[in-house]
Structure formats: structure tokens, C-alpha cells
Design a protein around this motif. Sequence first.
Motif, PDB file in Angstrom:
ATOM      1  N   GLU A 151      -7.330 -12.722 -10.732  1.00  0.00           N
ATOM      2  CA  GLU A 151      -5.762 -12.146 -11.706  1.00  0.00           C
ATOM      3  C   GLU A 151      -6.515 -11.090 -12.714  1.00  0.00           C
ATOM      4  O   GLU A 151      -7.656 -10.756 -12.752  1.00  0.00           O
ATOM      5  N   LYS A 152      -5.513  -9.587 -12.137  1.00  0.00           N
ATOM      6  CA  LYS A 152      -6.207  -8.318 -12.050  1.00  0.00           C
ATOM      7  C   LYS A 152      -5.104  -7.638 -13.261  1.00  0.00           C
ATOM      8  O   LYS A 152      -3.947  -7.463 -12.520  1.00  0.00           O
ATOM      9  N   ASP A 153      -5.649  -7.231 -14.239  1.00  0.00           N
ATOM     10  CA  ASP A 153      -4.368  -6.241 -14.768  1.00  0.00           C
ATOM     11  C   ASP A 153      -5.028  -4.425 -14.213  1.00  0.00           C
ATOM     12  O   ASP A 153      -5.834  -4.014 -15.324  1.00  0.00           O
ATOM     13  N   ALA A 154      -4.286  -4.091 -13.302  1.00  0.00           N
ATOM     14  CA  ALA A 154      -4.483  -3.021 -12.765  1.00  0.00           C
ATOM     15  C   ALA A 154      -4.209  -2.420 -13.656  1.00  0.00           C
ATOM     16  O   ALA A 154      -2.566  -1.746 -13.489  1.00  0.00           O
ATOM     17  N   ILE A 155      -4.639  -1.108 -13.743  1.00  0.00           N
ATOM     18  CA  ILE A 155      -3.479   0.601 -14.797  1.00  0.00           C
ATOM     19  C   ILE A 155      -3.047   1.171 -13.318  1.00  0.00           C
ATOM     20  O   ILE A 155      -1.929   1.012 -13.601  1.00  0.00           O
ATOM     21  N   LEU A 161       3.597  -0.794  -4.093  1.00  0.00           N
ATOM     22  CA  LEU A 161       4.847  -2.146  -3.157  1.00  0.00           C
ATOM     23  C   LEU A 161       5.565  -1.251  -1.781  1.00  0.00           C
ATOM     24  O   LEU A 161       6.001  -2.248  -1.213  1.00  0.00           O
ATOM     25  N   ASP A 162       4.666  -0.336  -1.188  1.00  0.00           N
ATOM     26  CA  ASP A 162       5.219  -0.161   0.182  1.00  0.00           C
ATOM     27  C   ASP A 162       3.861  -0.373   1.274  1.00  0.00           C
ATOM     28  O   ASP A 162       3.944  -0.223   1.859  1.00  0.00           O
ATOM     29  N   ALA A 163       2.454  -0.994   0.808  1.00  0.00           N
ATOM     30  CA  ALA A 163       1.287  -1.038   1.272  1.00  0.00           C
ATOM     31  C   ALA A 163       1.244  -2.244   2.061  1.00  0.00           C
ATOM     32  O   ALA A 163       2.047  -3.646   1.341  1.00  0.00           O
ATOM     33  N   ASP A 164       0.609  -2.930   2.955  1.00  0.00           N
ATOM     34  CA  ASP A 164       1.056  -3.719   4.169  1.00  0.00           C
ATOM     35  C   ASP A 164      -0.765  -5.041   3.420  1.00  0.00           C
ATOM     36  O   ASP A 164      -0.840  -5.888   3.867  1.00  0.00           O
ATOM     37  N   ALA A 165      -1.353  -3.963   2.365  1.00  0.00           N
ATOM     38  CA  ALA A 165      -2.790  -4.984   1.833  1.00  0.00           C
ATOM     39  C   ALA A 165      -2.973  -4.116   1.174  1.00  0.00           C
ATOM     40  O   ALA A 165      -3.316  -2.765   0.934  1.00  0.00           O
ATOM     41  N   THR A 196       3.644  -3.900 -14.704  1.00  0.00           N
ATOM     42  CA  THR A 196       3.786  -3.133 -16.125  1.00  0.00           C
ATOM     43  C   THR A 196       3.821  -2.094 -16.133  1.00  0.00           C
ATOM     44  O   THR A 196       4.365  -1.195 -17.397  1.00  0.00           O
ATOM     45  N   SER A 197       3.885  -0.622 -16.056  1.00  0.00           N
ATOM     46  CA  SER A 197       4.404   0.803 -16.052  1.00  0.00           C
ATOM     47  C   SER A 197       4.672   1.245 -14.984  1.00  0.00           C
ATOM     48  O   SER A 197       4.670   0.743 -13.696  1.00  0.00           O
ATOM     49  N   THR A 198       5.629   2.509 -15.508  1.00  0.00           N
ATOM     50  CA  THR A 198       5.804   3.299 -14.513  1.00  0.00           C
ATOM     51  C   THR A 198       5.034   4.767 -14.205  1.00  0.00           C
ATOM     52  O   THR A 198       4.319   4.786 -14.964  1.00  0.00           O
ATOM     53  N   TRP A 199       5.274   5.087 -12.796  1.00  0.00           N
ATOM     54  CA  TRP A 199       4.123   6.271 -12.949  1.00  0.00           C
ATOM     55  C   TRP A 199       5.182   7.636 -12.611  1.00  0.00           C
ATOM     56  O   TRP A 199       6.015   7.885 -11.380  1.00  0.00           O
ATOM     57  N   GLY A 206       4.739  11.361  -5.986  1.00  0.00           N
ATOM     58  CA  GLY A 206       5.456  10.341  -4.839  1.00  0.00           C
ATOM     59  C   GLY A 206       4.565   9.343  -4.707  1.00  0.00           C
ATOM     60  O   GLY A 206       4.145   8.104  -3.257  1.00  0.00           O
ATOM     61  N   THR A 207       3.180   9.309  -5.206  1.00  0.00           N
ATOM     62  CA  THR A 207       2.353   7.915  -4.920  1.00  0.00           C
ATOM     63  C   THR A 207       2.318   6.966  -5.440  1.00  0.00           C
ATOM     64  O   THR A 207       1.665   5.388  -5.409  1.00  0.00           O
ATOM     65  N   THR A 208       3.414   6.998  -6.098  1.00  0.00           N
ATOM     66  CA  THR A 208       4.622   5.929  -7.087  1.00  0.00           C
ATOM     67  C   THR A 208       3.404   5.246  -7.273  1.00  0.00           C
ATOM     68  O   THR A 208       2.829   3.979  -7.216  1.00  0.00           O
ATOM     69  N   SER A 209       2.267   5.754  -8.190  1.00  0.00           N
ATOM     70  CA  SER A 209       1.253   5.076  -9.028  1.00  0.00           C
ATOM     71  C   SER A 209       1.314   4.172 -10.068  1.00  0.00           C
ATOM     72  O   SER A 209       0.896   4.368 -11.172  1.00  0.00           O
ATOM     73  N   HIS A 210       2.424   2.735 -10.127  1.00  0.00           N
ATOM     74  CA  HIS A 210       2.424   2.519 -11.409  1.00  0.00           C
ATOM     75  C   HIS A 210       1.533   1.388 -11.711  1.00  0.00           C
ATOM     76  O   HIS A 210       0.420   1.215 -11.233  1.00  0.00           O
TER      77      HIS A 210
END
Length: 394
Positions: A151-155, A161-165, A196-199, A206-210
Motif C-alpha cells: 500500500e503506497k501513497d504515491a505523490i 491509468l494508461d500503463a500496462d504495469a 488523490t490529485s490531478t496534474w 501530457g504525462t498525466t502525472s496524477h
Amino acid sequence: MADAPAADGATTLAARMKRVATVAAAAAGQVDRDARFPREAVDALRSERLLGIMVPRDCGGEGAGFAEIAELCTILGTACASAGMVFAMHQIKTASLVHHGANSAWHRDFMARLSRDQLLLASSTSEAGIGGDLRNSVCSIVPDGDHVTLEKDAIVISYALDADAILATARRAPDAASSDQVLVAIERAQADLTQTSTWDTLGMRGTTSHGFKLRARVPAAQVFPKPFAEIAAQSMLASSHLFWSSLWFGIAAGALAKAQNFVRAAARKAPTVAPPGAARLAAAAAELASLKALVRDGIARFERARRDDDELNTMAFAIAMNAVKVQASEKAVAIVQEALTIIGIQGYKNDTPFAVGRHLRDILSAPLMIANDRILANTATMLLMSRLDADLEG
């Protein structure tokens, strides 16, 4: 699965990436405006089968070298910085997989699937409570029979959401030190992501780093056999700094090409008069050449060090890679700013052929990934314990 590129004589890696770049450039404005994933570019990367090129040939890949990957980052970065960054970050994780998963049956099979199915890899190293210090973790993996949970709280997790892994860092155990880390491969179907946050950023939109809460339960075999400390020192540090720097070179080159076209247009209108900005263009071109030499020298040093694990683990090597990142990010920002100065208001406006606003906003992220001040502080600590490199050769 996408078809392989046609054997038409133009199937070099660079030629394939140039076709991707054409697609990426056409969508770059919309990707930036809408802060959306560069889907067209990534679809083109899959069509050209460029996501698995670093995978060894015996696992179904093309065994592409480090310098070749860096060149591709430059080509795509010139067309669309966000697409180029997605490609660079994917290849950084692929480097970790290729260089540190070869002795694990699960990871070798995953390499084969990456190449066969053109899987896109994302990274989860940042975490609430540690900021950008990827060499420490708050979360840990927890044994659960022949599985582990996380369980990780990733900043941020770029394009999660578009990655396969997702390749995520964590402490080795609940009672392990924060720096005693492992790297875990988590397939998308195994990941429970709660955003938990938006980019909504100035550039690299375009990296959509949410931000996400990441939860997963995976077989223990998916934990890399080597400690993350080794992975970071032997591949991730160098691949991050060098692939990013190659991308930044591409952004700077793209902006300066617009400045060159602007000066040429002025010269055609008044062929007997030196056009305004010509001298600045010459100076900026020299800076671009200096940036190119810096990146190429860094790549060559890494290629030499890869043949010597002892060299990869030295402070001198880490200091050299840190220097490439800091200098490349600062030089690239200065070059793009100079391109804007040369072009003037036509570069400042967004609706002209000479617009460089997107280039400037994107390149301003370079000194922040990872923050140059943090890198310089780490370098300063290492310099207290090592010899200053004052040799012209070596």
C-alpha cells in the motif's frame, strides 16, 4: 499485437521513431491544451514496435543499445515533449528490468511479454513523506503466503491509468530501514489505484502525472531479486539522467530550429542586411553543441562503466551522472529562453509558426526533475568523501 514495420529499407530505429514523431507533432498542441495522455504517439510507438527494443534478442526484443535509445528520446522530444517523456520514463524502467531481471524466471518472461505485446511501463518511486527522495520509502511489502501486499501513497505516478504495469519501490519488510528497498513489478490488473490529485501544470501536461493510493497483491516472484540500491546505482540513476537529458536536448533543438527559421525568413526579406538575432542564433547554436557534447560524453561514460560493476558503484560515476543532469537541464532552459529572445513576439504568441511557448513551459520542468538543489546537495556530500575529478581524460 501490432504488425512489425514493413521491410522497406527505412526500418532503422531512427526512421521508425521519425514516423512516430510526425504523429506526435500533429497531436502535441491538443495534448498540451487538454493535459491528456499522448495516446496517438503511444499507439504509433506500439505500431512501430519501439517499446520493447531494449529487451534482449533472446527474450524477443531487439537488444537496442543505450545510445540508440537516447537518440530516440531526442527525436520524439523535438516533436512532443510529453510523448518524449513518456517514452523516456518507460525506457528507464525497461533498463531496470533488462539489467536486473535477467536471472529471474518471472522477470525474463515479463520481458518477453513486454516485447511481444508492446507493454508500457510506469514508475512509482515518489511517496508522501519522502518527497522526491527515491532512495527512501515509507511503505513496505508485507509477506502474505507466496504473495506480497503493498500500500503506497504515491505523490505522482505518471500515466498510471494508461500503463500496462507499474514498477514500484518499497521497504523490504515492515521493520526494514527506509533505505532498505526493493522494486516490485505490478501488472495493471493487479493494481488498485485511487486517484488523490490531478496534474494541472505549467508544462509536460501530457504525462498525466496524477497522485494515487496504490494497493496491490502480487506473487512474491514479481519482487526484483536485487536490492533497489543496486538497481538505482547501476542503471536507474544513469538512465534517468541521460534519457531525460537527451529529451531536453530535443526540446532545445526544436525551439532553436524555430529561431533559425525566423532568422532565415528575415534574411530573405533583406538579403543585404544582417538579420536581427543572427549573432544570438550563432551563440545559441554553440550552446546547443555544448549540450550535445555533454550528453554524448555522459552516455559514453555510462557505456564504459556498464562493463565494470565496480565503476558503476563508485562515487565518481554518480557525481558525473549528477553533473550531466544538472548541467543539461540548465543549458536546455537557457537555450529555449534564448530562442524566444531571438524570435521575439512571434515566438511569444501561440498562433504563429514560430511559437515556442510550449517548448519553454515544458523545458522549465527539467531543473525540477529531480530538483537540482537536491542533486547538488547529494553531490556535495559525496565530494566530501571522494577525490575531485580534475583529469582531462578518463
